[in-house]
Design a protein around this motif. Sequence first.
Motif, PDB file in Angstrom:
ATOM      1  N   ARG A  89       0.832  -1.208   0.000  1.00  9.73           N
ATOM      2  CA  ARG A  89       0.000   0.000   0.000  1.00  9.73           C
ATOM      3  C   ARG A  89       0.867   1.260   0.000  1.00  9.73           C
ATOM      4  O   ARG A  89       0.528   2.249  -0.646  1.00  9.73           O
ATOM      5  CB  ARG A  89      -0.934  -0.018   1.211  1.00  9.73           C
ATOM      6  CG  ARG A  89      -1.995   1.072   1.181  1.00  9.73           C
ATOM      7  CD  ARG A  89      -3.158   0.716   2.071  1.00  9.73           C
ATOM      8  NE  ARG A  89      -4.038   1.839   2.293  1.00  9.73           N
ATOM      9  CZ  ARG A  89      -5.007   2.212   1.456  1.00  9.73           C
ATOM     10  NH1 ARG A  89      -5.208   1.521   0.338  1.00  9.73           N
ATOM     11  NH2 ARG A  89      -5.765   3.249   1.732  1.00  9.73           N
ATOM     12  N   TRP A 116      -8.894  -3.116   1.146  1.00 19.42           N
ATOM     13  CA  TRP A 116      -7.695  -3.335   1.945  1.00 19.42           C
ATOM     14  C   TRP A 116      -8.041  -3.447   3.433  1.00 19.42           C
ATOM     15  O   TRP A 116      -7.547  -4.328   4.135  1.00 19.42           O
ATOM     16  CB  TRP A 116      -6.723  -2.186   1.719  1.00 19.42           C
ATOM     17  CG  TRP A 116      -5.404  -2.392   2.381  1.00 19.42           C
ATOM     18  CD1 TRP A 116      -4.350  -3.122   1.907  1.00 19.42           C
ATOM     19  CD2 TRP A 116      -5.011  -1.900   3.661  1.00 19.42           C
ATOM     20  NE1 TRP A 116      -3.316  -3.094   2.810  1.00 19.42           N
ATOM     21  CE2 TRP A 116      -3.689  -2.353   3.899  1.00 19.42           C
ATOM     22  CE3 TRP A 116      -5.629  -1.112   4.619  1.00 19.42           C
ATOM     23  CZ2 TRP A 116      -2.997  -2.045   5.052  1.00 19.42           C
ATOM     24  CZ3 TRP A 116      -4.943  -0.800   5.773  1.00 19.42           C
ATOM     25  CH2 TRP A 116      -3.636  -1.263   5.989  1.00 19.42           C
ATOM     26  N   GLY A 132      -1.916   4.702   2.180  1.00 26.50           N
ATOM     27  CA  GLY A 132      -2.690   4.722   0.948  1.00 26.50           C
ATOM     28  C   GLY A 132      -3.289   6.082   0.660  1.00 26.50           C
ATOM     29  O   GLY A 132      -3.330   6.534  -0.492  1.00 26.50           O
TER      30      GLY A 132
END
Length: 680
Positions: A542, A553, A592
């Motif tokens: 990520r 995720w 992320g």
Amino acid sequence: MKADAQAVLFSVKCFVAAMLAYYIALRIGLNRPFWAVVTSYIIAQPLAGAVLSKAVFRLMGTALGATASVILVPTFVNEPAVLSLALALWLGFCFYLAQLDRTPRSYIFLLAGYTASIIGFPSVETPGAIFDTAILRVQEITIGILCASLVHGAVFPRTVTAQLLRRIDIILADAGRWSVASMAGAREARLDLERRRLAVDVLELHQLSIHLPFDTARILPRVRTVRALQDCLSLFLPLASTIEDRLVEVALCRGGLPEPVGALVARVQLWIENDVTKPDREETAALLIADARALEPTAAWVSEPDLVWRDMLLLNLLSRLAEMVATLRDAHILRDQVRSHSVRAVSPRVVALLAGTSSRPLHLDRGLAIRAALGTIATIGLGCAFWIGTAWKEGAGAVLIAGIACALFGGLENPRAMIGRMQLGSTIGLLTSIVYAYTIMPRLSDFVTLAATLAPMLLLMGVLMGKPATFPVGVGILIGFPQTVGLYATYTPAFGAALNGAIAQFVGIGFAMVTVGLFLTIGAEDRVARLARAGWRDVALRARGRAPDSARWLSRMLDRVGLMLPAMSAGSNPGKPLLDALIDMRIGFVAGELDALRGRATDEERAAIADALSGLGNHFGRLSPRDPALPEPGVLADIDRAVAVFARDEELGRRREGLILLTSLRRNLFPAAPAYGAAA
């Protein structure tokens, strides 16, 4: 008491379905109707929708298994050893696929595996009758499936929808209590318990949603809405734990928690406790979010030259507090939509959640799946070698039972203990069946008397299967009792054959206990280590921009938290690995978001983010459970440089977002680092 009553009702319905299946199988002249009885119990579930879905999955798996046996047996008709190996490989392959699914659909692969064993192993010595045997087994199993589906779906059905709605209400209540406790400074042990519940309960919602299309409720919730609610709750976990940490850290700073912020936190607590379920929750939530935004110290940084760590923490705290309020609001809106299709989404966030739903990825451990498959193949292979080498006539039955035991329990946390309980149940069933078969059964002359005579044992078996703690014992009785007691088309007393069959079952289950201990069992520490390593690998991906979207995720990371819980129960400090997993979840989420921010950042900011994420990815990419190292000081320096770069950004929204994310990253990665201070 309620659980006992439900188990009794479940058992009664199982008994009615079994006797109906047995009667139909007798009437149409099937030679082994006990398979219809066994099937009616195996697919039984307390929830009507789960029975119907399991029936569909079993029919598909049975058809696949029967097809495999019809192909394999004639192909290797002259080579019993090769045929046994082929059946072992088929069962191992199916078990591998089942381990990778981890949803109720995995039942298709399990059934495909051990149905081929049920048909194939007894046919090794009589391969010419394989097609007839396959057709008969499919007919018997289908009758059991249809009878169980009819009875459980029509007689006092417990719907998946009712269970789903009940679980959603409990989960939201738990989430509310947890968030209030976090903001009130509750003891860590209590918060840890709430985290455990949320991680496991969100997975339970996912499993229940698989059965929704088969449910018997009058109005079915939309699966998409349930998926959106799961995504919403997954976001809640890192938010609530972040707020807990920031409140503690701000209180330790000079000046402590500002009074207006403390008052806002108290208002949020009251809203969660009293108003989040009321119709005006959206208006109140909007006011709380607006007040949190107004209290953010961002505006002061435009004119003041120095960034204060306390202000950065306050900005982070208030932004996450507003997000938590919005998440709880959206969760309750989705809860209302699950209950009624007439409820419409009014929040843009809810609309986005509904539009972005997709299948929820779960943690997959291909290494463990391969190990489980190889262990199953070794079990069948060694059993067949003993059977063929000794020319034991009942060896096929022993191998068959060993394979079923591995397929049913090999993928569980402690398979050896589960198979041991199955052995206990099988022993009870075998001993009872011999008493029945040679003292009671010869005196019976009609079906009604037979059903009444079997009722005590079958009802007890159903009650045991209706409770998770005693389910393996009930399965053992199911394997040991119906066949040995003589539920065939005609009653033929044969004590020697019955005794040999009982010995084969006992040996087969015992052999499975030994082999799963050698091949399938891993320690709690190793299991936690594998889960932690998989989480670190995903955090690194990520950080490098190669992981799925945040919702997918978070789903996988939350699933790992839930999987750690039983494995950690054997550890001396079960809370710490869980807390580390939650911190990893927060770090990966922030990484992320930072990677996504790069697309809207200046060239200088993109370079600073790239440096920080590169160090983060390298750190998590080389972490080892055996020697978990702290991040290098250079990673902290890269984060601080990125903070300084974003502090100079004249675009307020981008600066705010960057500082919020970098503050979270710094706090999660370096909780003991000194307070940040840099020139603007």
